[in-house]
Design an enzyme around this catalytic site. Structure first.
Site, PDB file in Angstrom:
ATOM      1  N   SER A 186      84.587  -5.188  56.470  1.00 45.28           N
ATOM      2  CA  SER A 186      84.086  -4.918  55.364  1.00 45.28           C
ATOM      3  C   SER A 186      82.608  -4.539  55.310  1.00 45.28           C
ATOM      4  O   SER A 186      82.100  -4.956  56.251  1.00 45.28           O
ATOM      5  CB  SER A 186      83.748  -6.620  55.328  1.00 45.28           C
ATOM      6  OG  SER A 186      83.087  -6.322  53.756  1.00 45.28           O
TER       7      SER A 186
ATOM      8  N   LEU B  13      74.071  -5.170  51.109  1.00 44.12           N
ATOM      9  CA  LEU B  13      74.359  -5.437  50.423  1.00 44.12           C
ATOM     10  C   LEU B  13      75.030  -4.901  48.485  1.00 44.12           C
ATOM     11  O   LEU B  13      75.411  -5.478  47.910  1.00 44.12           O
ATOM     12  CB  LEU B  13      74.638  -6.638  49.909  1.00 44.12           C
ATOM     13  CG  LEU B  13      75.027  -8.305  50.934  1.00 44.12           C
ATOM     14  CD1 LEU B  13      74.841  -9.553  50.468  1.00 44.12           C
ATOM     15  CD2 LEU B  13      76.906  -7.777  51.952  1.00 44.12           C
TER      16      LEU B  13
ATOM     17  N   ASN C 222      85.606  -9.552  50.393  1.00 43.28           N
ATOM     18  CA  ASN C 222      84.787 -10.301  51.417  1.00 43.28           C
ATOM     19  C   ASN C 222      83.494 -10.280  50.172  1.00 43.28           C
ATOM     20  O   ASN C 222      83.313  -9.600  49.403  1.00 43.28           O
ATOM     21  CB  ASN C 222      83.889  -9.039  51.921  1.00 43.28           C
ATOM     22  CG  ASN C 222      82.364  -9.710  52.630  1.00 43.28           C
ATOM     23  OD1 ASN C 222      81.847  -9.855  52.374  1.00 43.28           O
ATOM     24  ND2 ASN C 222      82.723 -10.131  54.065  1.00 43.28           N
TER      25      ASN C 222
ATOM     26  N   CYS D  36      74.987 -12.725  55.596  1.00 39.03           N
ATOM     27  CA  CYS D  36      74.635 -11.361  55.736  1.00 39.03           C
ATOM     28  C   CYS D  36      73.138 -11.119  55.957  1.00 39.03           C
ATOM     29  O   CYS D  36      72.408 -12.447  55.872  1.00 39.03           O
ATOM     30  CB  CYS D  36      74.419 -10.521  54.339  1.00 39.03           C
ATOM     31  SG  CYS D  36      74.292  -9.015  54.461  1.00 39.03           S
TER      32      CYS D  36
ATOM     33  N   LYS E  24      83.383 -15.897  56.960  1.00 38.32           N
ATOM     34  CA  LYS E  24      82.522 -15.034  57.784  1.00 38.32           C
ATOM     35  C   LYS E  24      81.125 -15.765  58.518  1.00 38.32           C
ATOM     36  O   LYS E  24      80.556 -15.406  57.360  1.00 38.32           O
ATOM     37  CB  LYS E  24      82.282 -13.661  57.886  1.00 38.32           C
ATOM     38  CG  LYS E  24      82.170 -12.693  58.924  1.00 38.32           C
ATOM     39  CD  LYS E  24      82.132 -11.454  58.099  1.00 38.32           C
ATOM     40  CE  LYS E  24      81.759 -10.650  58.382  1.00 38.32           C
ATOM     41  NZ  LYS E  24      81.832  -9.098  57.783  1.00 38.32           N
TER      42      LYS E  24
ATOM     43  N   ILE F  85      82.353 -11.605  64.299  1.00 37.30           N
ATOM     44  CA  ILE F  85      81.134 -11.816  64.482  1.00 37.30           C
ATOM     45  C   ILE F  85      80.467 -11.317  63.014  1.00 37.30           C
ATOM     46  O   ILE F  85      80.748 -10.052  63.050  1.00 37.30           O
ATOM     47  CB  ILE F  85      80.223 -11.677  65.468  1.00 37.30           C
ATOM     48  CG1 ILE F  85      79.795 -10.347  66.333  1.00 37.30           C
ATOM     49  CG2 ILE F  85      80.237 -12.874  66.684  1.00 37.30           C
ATOM     50  CD1 ILE F  85      78.992 -10.598  66.909  1.00 37.30           C
TER      51      ILE F  85
HETATM   52  C1  LIG Z   1      77.108  -0.101  57.291  1.00 35.37           C
HETATM   53  C2  LIG Z   1      77.654  -1.533  57.327  1.00 35.37           C
HETATM   54  C3  LIG Z   1      77.548  -2.714  56.048  1.00 35.37           C
HETATM   55  C4  LIG Z   1      77.925  -3.640  56.587  1.00 35.37           C
HETATM   56  N1  LIG Z   1      78.744  -4.202  55.505  1.00 35.37           N
HETATM   57  C5  LIG Z   1      78.948  -5.670  55.489  1.00 35.37           C
HETATM   58  C6  LIG Z   1      79.705  -6.650  54.182  1.00 35.37           C
HETATM   59  O1  LIG Z   1      79.539  -6.043  52.869  1.00 35.37           O
HETATM   60  N2  LIG Z   1      79.512  -8.173  54.101  1.00 35.37           N
HETATM   61  C7  LIG Z   1      79.846  -8.430  55.876  1.00 35.37           C
HETATM   62  O2  LIG Z   1      80.729  -9.574  55.810  1.00 35.37           O
HETATM   63  N3  LIG Z   1      79.563  -7.689  56.305  1.00 35.37           N
HETATM   64  C8  LIG Z   1      79.371  -6.551  56.549  1.00 35.37           C
HETATM   65  N4  LIG Z   1      78.947  -5.935  57.516  1.00 35.37           N
HETATM   66  C9  LIG Z   1      79.481  -6.414  59.260  1.00 35.37           C
HETATM   67  C10 LIG Z   1      80.350  -5.664  59.555  1.00 35.37           C
HETATM   68  O3  LIG Z   1      81.916  -6.376  58.699  1.00 35.37           O
HETATM   69  C11 LIG Z   1      81.438  -6.319  61.007  1.00 35.37           C
HETATM   70  O4  LIG Z   1      81.281  -7.946  61.171  1.00 35.37           O
HETATM   71  C12 LIG Z   1      80.627  -6.242  61.792  1.00 35.37           C
HETATM   72  O5  LIG Z   1      79.512  -4.762  61.535  1.00 35.37           O
HETATM   73  C13 LIG Z   1      80.158  -5.828  63.591  1.00 35.37           C
HETATM   74  O6  LIG Z   1      81.756  -5.714  63.706  1.00 35.37           O
HETATM   75  P1  LIG Z   1      81.188  -3.995  63.945  1.00 35.37           P
HETATM   76  O7  LIG Z   1      80.852  -4.258  65.016  1.00 35.37           O
HETATM   77  O8  LIG Z   1      83.411  -3.574  64.434  1.00 35.37           O
HETATM   78  O9  LIG Z   1      81.263  -3.120  62.948  1.00 35.37           O
HETATM   79  C14 LIG Z   1      78.817  -4.385  57.246  1.00 35.37           C
HETATM   80  C15 LIG Z   1      78.439  -3.876  59.286  1.00 35.37           C
HETATM   81  C16 LIG Z   1      78.267  -2.514  58.672  1.00 35.37           C
HETATM   82  C17 LIG Z   1      78.380  -1.948  60.449  1.00 35.37           C
END
Ligand SMILES: Cc1cc2nc3c(=O)[nH]c(=O)nc-3n(C[C@H](O)[C@H](O)[C@H](O)COP(=O)(O)O)c2cc1C
Length: 304
Positions: A21, A73, A99, A130, A165, A191
């Site tokens: 997400s 968000l 999400n 978040c 989550k 995570i």
């Molecule tokens: C720019 C950005 C926006 C994100 N927005 C959300 C979100 O709206 N909801 C959520 O549950 N996680 C959000 N995340 C977290 C990611 O879904 C993920 O949990 C986190 O980045 C770890 O995974 P990664 O290291 O592969 O990015 C966001 C991450 C990034 C980098």
């Protein structure tokens, strides 16, 4: 042929590789780069009851092996998702997971009520983690009682598998996972981002408008992997792992640690083809190991 299918509490995926997400919009943004139908699923951007602007810029800062974000968000609200995105997403041959975020249990419940009966949606992912919003968000994810209370408040309105989550910004993630399992979560994902800070030494100010933000990408992978391993041993419900996954070997580590599926986030920004490369790489890995099903490696970590 290797069978990549996994079933996560009734959520049937053609393969265990999802997009995380907030890193993949609503899928359409990436449609020019790859065949979305090849993905195990898409987790769409966090959706709230009312539209949100998110936090002011600057809200992204690169670190040597990760990204610090405080997007907060930003989204157009659940009615916009239903009207503008779900009709197109319904036509995709991949699982669509929404999400959901909010400030209060009532907020979360209202979003989930609106999403009831939407055939395009395969599952709900409840974001209790978040770090970039003032109220709600991570506050629910750092206290077992608050997390369980939120899950109980929304579960009866949810007509799809409910994935919760989790936040890594806690000392004992297993206790949060157990609390949401007891409250009725069908699965957990983890995570979300780790709270971090970056400072511009010339201006001597924080690089983000919100001062702190959420760290993601390769820097967080060992932490994420450790937490997935701990949670998988602590609960009976399925675990979806993410945090810094950018190669098939990263994904294989999470599966071995006990994840039934993985999500790819930050890696999509540097290479949107990463999820497909991971699917191909996992297939070759399983073939090389003489295995017929991806489920054979889930939780298969040896020597512990
Ligand atoms: C720019 C950005 C926006 C994100 N927005 C959300 C979100 O709206 N909801 C959520 O549950 N996680 C959000 N995340 C977290 C990611 O879904 C993920 O949990 C986190 O980045 C770890 O995974 P990664 O290291 O592969 O990015 C966001 C991450 C990034 C980098």
């Amino acid at each position: 042929m290797v069978d990549l299918r996994v079933n996560i509490a009734g959520l049937k995926l053609k393969n265990p590789v999802l997009t995380a997400s907030g890193t993949y919009g609503h899928g359409g943004e990436f449609a020019d780069f790859l065949d979305l139908a090849k993905l195990g699923g898409i987790v769409v951007k966090g959706t709230t009851l009312e539209p949100r602007q998110g936090n002011p810029a600057p809200r992204l800062a690169e670190t040597p092996s990760g990204l610090l974000n405080s997007v907060g968000l930003q989204n157009n609200g659940v009615d916009h998702l239903i009207a503008e995105h779900l009709p197109r997403l319904a036509g995709l041959d991949t699982a669509v997971i929404v999400n959901v975020s909010g400030s209060t249990p009532e907020d979360y419940a209202a979003v989930i009520q609106k999403l009831r009966g939407q055939k395009a949606i395969a599952a709900i992912e409840l974001n209790i983690s978040c770090p970039n919003v003032k109220s709600g968000g991570m506050a629910f994810g750092i206290d077992p009682a608050a997390a369980a209370g939120l899950v109980r408040a929304v579960k009866r309105f949810c007509d799809k598998p409910l994935i919760v989550k989790l936040s890594p910004n806690v000392t004992d993630i297993a206790s949060i996972a157990r609390a949401v399992e007891e409250a009725g979560a069908d699965a957990v994902s983890l995570i979300n981002t780790l709270l971090g800070l970056a400072i511009d030494v010339e201006t001597q100010k924080p690089k983000l408008s919100t001062i702190t933000g959420g760290l993601s990408g390769p820097a967080v992978k060992p932490v994420a992997l450790r937490m997935v391993w701990q949670v998988a041993r602590a609960v009976k419900i399925p675990v979806i792992g993410m945090g810094g996954i950018s190669s098939w070997a990263d994904a294989a580590e999470f599966l071995l640690a006990g994840a039934s599926a993985v999500q790819v986030g930050t890696a999509n920004f540097s290479d949107p083809l990463t999820p497909l490369k991971i699917i191909d790489g996992l297939t070759r890995y399983l073939q090389r190991k003489g295995l017929k099903k991806v489920t054979e490696i889930i939780g298969g970590l040896r020597g512990v």
